[in-house]
Design a protein around this motif. Structure first.
Motif, short mmCIF file in Angstrom:
data_model
loop_
_atom_site.label_atom_id
_atom_site.label_comp_id
_atom_site.label_asym_id
_atom_site.label_seq_id
_atom_site.Cartn_x
_atom_site.Cartn_y
_atom_site.Cartn_z
N SER A 158 -10.81 74.58 31.68
CA SER A 158 -10.93 75.91 32.28
C SER A 158 -9.64 76.70 32.15
O SER A 158 -9.67 77.93 32.02
N ALA B 133 -11.89 80.28 31.88
CA ALA B 133 -12.73 80.58 33.04
C ALA B 133 -12.58 82.03 33.48
O ALA B 133 -13.51 82.62 34.06
N ALA C 40 -15.70 75.38 32.08
CA ALA C 40 -15.66 76.80 31.70
C ALA C 40 -16.62 77.09 30.55
O ALA C 40 -17.43 78.03 30.62
N ASP D 55 -20.41 76.19 31.53
CA ASP D 55 -21.08 77.15 32.40
C ASP D 55 -21.38 78.48 31.72
O ASP D 55 -22.17 79.28 32.24
N GLY E 44 -12.54 74.02 37.15
CA GLY E 44 -13.87 74.50 37.51
C GLY E 44 -14.67 73.59 38.41
O GLY E 44 -15.61 74.04 39.07
N PRO F 226 -19.12 72.11 41.88
CA PRO F 226 -18.41 73.31 41.40
C PRO F 226 -17.32 73.74 42.37
O PRO F 226 -17.32 74.86 42.89
N ARG G 38 -11.72 77.98 40.09
CA ARG G 38 -12.95 78.66 40.53
C ARG G 38 -12.80 79.17 41.96
O ARG G 38 -13.11 80.32 42.28
N GLU H 148 -12.73 83.03 43.54
CA GLU H 148 -13.81 83.43 44.44
C GLU H 148 -13.37 83.64 45.88
O GLU H 148 -14.01 84.42 46.61
#
Length: 311
Positions: free
Chosen positions: A10, A39, A82, A85, A139, A158, A163, A167
């Motif tokens: 990632s 990512a 990465a 997905d 990730g 996840p 990540r 987020e």
């Protein structure tokens, strides 16, 4: 024989060259990295961007040439969360193979957990008994529990450091309330997987793999990488809590100045520490041993076993 492992993660693309043979200890010969942050190249529709694809193709081509010029008999390329997905994963890798001649295997999260568990088992041996392993990537989080080279349970969630940073922790430094909310959310997200890991049996040894765990252990006083891979390194729950309280108040630039923290991972260290803390708390682990072998070594060991006709 000399083997190359091309790990498309990632955050980075990492080429590891080793001299290895069946029954022997894979000896690292060289390591080359490029920070691509794939990512972060995922577009709103879920596909890898054109810029990300071009950077990946160029890097794979360059690294493959390095491996060939270094005398590699074989280079094994694999991708993790990465690329896995990305909604255009198959198309991207087909174009990459056409342009570079390199076939990239996409590992599932379960494959990551199983191969990492294999590397950990080979490092510690049978005398370690039942081993629980935690591995925090960019990730995803991988967990395994078992007494054999094939773990009884191998899971992937996840909950990677990169990540969760994107987020949840966009502010620099992250807000205290946001950190607290993420901590509670992680407890809930981990609960089903942790129950499955616990049901497999109480571990004789708990292990942490990945750069995140190595960095956190270093911040709590573990030996630096220059001391060599065979020096015992541990991460305690109490030490982790102290480090987390410290680094969560720092900016990314300040964390990058800490010994053992690389600049390309300083931004996601808080999220990684929160995942580590939540995982250890949920599994009632007061200490982890840091294993120098992980996924890349697992890929090498599995390939050697296959060539020997053992798998």
């Amino acid at each position: 024989m000399r083997l190359g492992v091309l790990d498309i993660g990632s955050n980075t693309v990492h080429l590891l060259l080793v001299d290895a043979h069946r029954g022997g200890h894979p000896t690292p010969m060289s390591s080359t990295k490029a920070t691509l942050r794939l990512a972060e190249q995922i577009e709103p529709h879920g596909g890898l961007s054109k810029a990300g694809e071009e950077a990946l193709t160029s890097t794979v081509d360059e690294f493959t040439k390095i491996a060939t010029s270094s005398g590699c008999r074989q280079t094994m390329a694999f991708a993790t969360s990465a690329v896995r997905d990305a909604t255009n994963c198959d198309e991207v890798l087909a174009r990459l193979e056409k342009q570079t001649g390199v076939h990239v295997d996409v590992l599932s999260g379960t494959d990551e957990a199983r191969l990492t568990a294999l590397a950990v088992r080979r490092w510690y041996g049978w005398s370690a008994g039942r081993v629980v392993d935690l591995d925090i990537g960019g990730g995803s989080l991988e967990l395994s529990n078992g007494v054999d080279e094939e773990p009884d349970v191998a899971l992937s969630l996840p909950l990677g450091a990169g990540r969760l940073t994107r987020e949840w922790l966009q502010d620099d430094p992250p807000g205290r309330r946001r950190v607290a909310v993420l901590r509670d959310w992680l407890d809930a997200e981990l609960a089903p997987a942790v129950a499955e890991i616990k049901d497999a049996g109480k571990p004789d040894l708990a292990v942490g793999t990945s750069k995140t765990f190595r960095s956190l252990a270093r911040l709590t006083g573990a030996a630096p990488s220059s001391a060599g891979p065979r020096v015992k390194r541990t991460l305690t729950a109490s030490g982790l809590r102290q480090v987390l309280a410290f680094i969560s108040r720092m900016t990314t630039a300040d964390r990058a100045e800490l010994e053992g923290v690389s600049g390309d991972r300083a931004g996601q260290l808080v999220a990684g520490a929160l995942v580590a803390e939540a995982s250890m708390r949920a599994l009632s682990l007061e200490q982890l041993e840091i294993c120098p072998w992980a996924l890349r070594e697992g890929v090498i060991l599995r390939r050697l076993d296959m060539e020997a006709g053992l798998r």
